[in-house]
Design a protein around this motif. Sequence first.
Motif, PDB file in Angstrom:
ATOM      1  N   PHE A 182      33.273 -25.283   3.048  1.00 59.38           N
ATOM      2  CA  PHE A 182      33.085 -26.348   4.029  1.00 59.38           C
ATOM      3  C   PHE A 182      32.166 -27.367   3.380  1.00 59.38           C
ATOM      4  O   PHE A 182      31.123 -27.011   2.829  1.00 59.38           O
ATOM      5  N   ASN A 183      32.591 -28.625   3.415  1.00 63.22           N
ATOM      6  CA  ASN A 183      31.765 -29.687   2.818  1.00 63.22           C
ATOM      7  C   ASN A 183      30.910 -30.350   3.882  1.00 63.22           C
ATOM      8  O   ASN A 183      31.396 -30.746   4.941  1.00 63.22           O
ATOM      9  N   HIS A 184      29.651 -30.449   3.586  1.00 62.25           N
ATOM     10  CA  HIS A 184      28.760 -31.204   4.471  1.00 62.25           C
ATOM     11  C   HIS A 184      27.639 -31.735   3.584  1.00 62.25           C
ATOM     12  O   HIS A 184      26.741 -30.997   3.188  1.00 62.25           O
ATOM     13  N   ASN A 185      27.713 -33.012   3.262  1.00 56.55           N
ATOM     14  CA  ASN A 185      26.748 -33.576   2.326  1.00 56.55           C
ATOM     15  C   ASN A 185      25.422 -33.880   3.012  1.00 56.55           C
ATOM     16  O   ASN A 185      25.396 -34.236   4.188  1.00 56.55           O
ATOM     17  N   LEU A 186      24.356 -33.751   2.243  1.00 59.36           N
ATOM     18  CA  LEU A 186      23.058 -34.193   2.766  1.00 59.36           C
ATOM     19  C   LEU A 186      22.923 -35.706   2.648  1.00 59.36           C
ATOM     20  O   LEU A 186      22.065 -36.304   3.288  1.00 59.36           O
ATOM     21  N   ASP A 187      23.745 -36.295   1.827  1.00 54.29           N
ATOM     22  CA  ASP A 187      23.776 -37.742   1.570  1.00 54.29           C
ATOM     23  C   ASP A 187      22.590 -38.228   0.754  1.00 54.29           C
ATOM     24  O   ASP A 187      22.753 -38.872  -0.265  1.00 54.29           O
ATOM     25  N   THR A 188      21.369 -37.961   1.251  1.00 54.18           N
ATOM     26  CA  THR A 188      20.180 -38.484   0.574  1.00 54.18           C
ATOM     27  C   THR A 188      19.005 -37.577   0.920  1.00 54.18           C
ATOM     28  O   THR A 188      19.199 -36.477   1.427  1.00 54.18           O
ATOM     29  N   SER A 189      17.796 -38.055   0.662  1.00 58.42           N
ATOM     30  CA  SER A 189      16.620 -37.231   0.976  1.00 58.42           C
ATOM     31  C   SER A 189      16.342 -37.262   2.476  1.00 58.42           C
ATOM     32  O   SER A 189      16.769 -38.182   3.188  1.00 58.42           O
ATOM     33  N   ALA A 190      15.577 -36.294   2.942  1.00 59.39           N
ATOM     34  CA  ALA A 190      15.132 -36.322   4.347  1.00 59.39           C
ATOM     35  C   ALA A 190      14.317 -37.583   4.598  1.00 59.39           C
ATOM     36  O   ALA A 190      14.407 -38.194   5.671  1.00 59.39           O
ATOM     37  N   SER A 191      13.543 -38.013   3.592  1.00 56.51           N
ATOM     38  CA  SER A 191      12.670 -39.182   3.769  1.00 56.51           C
ATOM     39  C   SER A 191      13.456 -40.482   3.933  1.00 56.51           C
ATOM     40  O   SER A 191      13.033 -41.386   4.655  1.00 56.51           O
ATOM     41  N   HIS A 192      14.581 -40.574   3.248  1.00 57.61           N
ATOM     42  CA  HIS A 192      15.347 -41.833   3.283  1.00 57.61           C
ATOM     43  C   HIS A 192      16.454 -41.800   4.343  1.00 57.61           C
ATOM     44  O   HIS A 192      17.101 -42.813   4.617  1.00 57.61           O
ATOM     45  N   TYR A 193      16.645 -40.647   4.929  1.00 54.51           N
ATOM     46  CA  TYR A 193      17.829 -40.419   5.763  1.00 54.51           C
ATOM     47  C   TYR A 193      17.945 -41.407   6.918  1.00 54.51           C
ATOM     48  O   TYR A 193      19.039 -41.885   7.230  1.00 54.51           O
ATOM     49  N   ASP A 194      16.802 -41.748   7.548  1.00 53.43           N
ATOM     50  CA  ASP A 194      16.906 -42.633   8.727  1.00 53.43           C
ATOM     51  C   ASP A 194      17.322 -44.055   8.348  1.00 53.43           C
ATOM     52  O   ASP A 194      17.660 -44.857   9.213  1.00 53.43           O
ATOM     53  N   GLN A 195      17.321 -44.370   7.075  1.00 49.77           N
ATOM     54  CA  GLN A 195      17.835 -45.669   6.633  1.00 49.77           C
ATOM     55  C   GLN A 195      19.356 -45.643   6.484  1.00 49.77           C
ATOM     56  O   GLN A 195      19.973 -46.675   6.232  1.00 49.77           O
ATOM     57  N   VAL A 196      19.929 -44.469   6.600  1.00 50.98           N
ATOM     58  CA  VAL A 196      21.353 -44.324   6.298  1.00 50.98           C
ATOM     59  C   VAL A 196      22.170 -43.913   7.532  1.00 50.98           C
ATOM     60  O   VAL A 196      23.269 -44.421   7.764  1.00 50.98           O
ATOM     61  N   VAL A 197      21.646 -42.998   8.307  1.00 49.98           N
ATOM     62  CA  VAL A 197      22.374 -42.470   9.471  1.00 49.98           C
ATOM     63  C   VAL A 197      21.408 -42.335  10.645  1.00 49.98           C
ATOM     64  O   VAL A 197      20.288 -41.847  10.461  1.00 49.98           O
TER      65      VAL A 197
END
Length: 325
Positions: free
Chosen positions: A151-166
């Motif tokens: 099952f694929n589920h990407n973290l996309d980026t760091s926890a610190s930067h995440y709110d800038q992305v999603v």
Amino acid sequence: MSEPETRWRREQIDELFDLPLPELLYRAQEAQRRHFDPGQVQACSLLSIKTGACSEDCAYCAQSAHHRTGLEREGLLDVATVRAAAHQARQAGATRLCMGAAWRGPGEADLDTLIAMVQAVKAEGLEACLSAGVLAEGQAERLAEAGLDYFNHNLDTSASHYDQVVSTRSYEERLETLERIRQAGMRVCSGGIVGLGESRADRVEMLETLANQPVQPQSVPINQLIPIPGTPLEDAEPVDPFEMVRTIAAARIAMPGSYVRLAAGRERMSDELQALCFAAGANSIFLGDRLLTTDNADEDHDRQLLARLGMGLEPREHACAELEP
Ligand code: SF4
């Protein structure tokens, strides 16, 4: 095999990024040879089983209903279409079909269809992977019972930067989904994207999170952002290609037994940059869509490139211990 060999501290990963590139490549190659044949690349095929109109707001994504990208939306494919795609993918040399659904997560009604799709892919002799968002309680078990391998589920980026992305799903929810996949006995495919406006520290932090999962993801896609007009990241600053190479090399060293996939963005890379990414430890690719529709694989650019590099596709029967049941 894919339990972390050591717990990775952020400073250690940071130090890897700071190494002179030849030294970093040397260490990545050493790590790769402990687990893999450096002359082989795993081939996966990607199929969108439900396209567009996604309720999530991932800032990089053409499929989000929050962005005006002009993408044509399509409902969930039928099982026969998926089976035909799996058949073609296998003919083209792929060992796995990765199915992607653009939604927050599967509803209960969709789950039965997904299960039938998984069974169809397995019947064609391929590994099955599904990327279908956040999993609710009990869903991972049902997919695992149907034979879903990954099952694929990407973290996309760091926890610190995440709110800038999603903003529509939390990092915690992502980590919970990874845990549900593991608990159900499936393999995890999880990685991220380089070029989301993140800093090197974010890339380091993301790799730290991935490498320190209770079991390291068996598959780690590293994507390069393709800026899509109409998305909030359409004007994102391109990242130095060597930073992509460093990210792959650090992922290889921190997760030596994982397949590191050079995923989105590869088609925009020169042959030389792709070769450098392979030398940095990338050992998995998506075969181009053209291979799903052509019966003349010899002319495919990917195969030609691998041949020029003296490399080849990993055969279906591989000997990698971490992929043994
Ligand atoms: S959840 Fe997936 S399909 Fe939906 S917007 Fe985010 S990346 Fe795109």
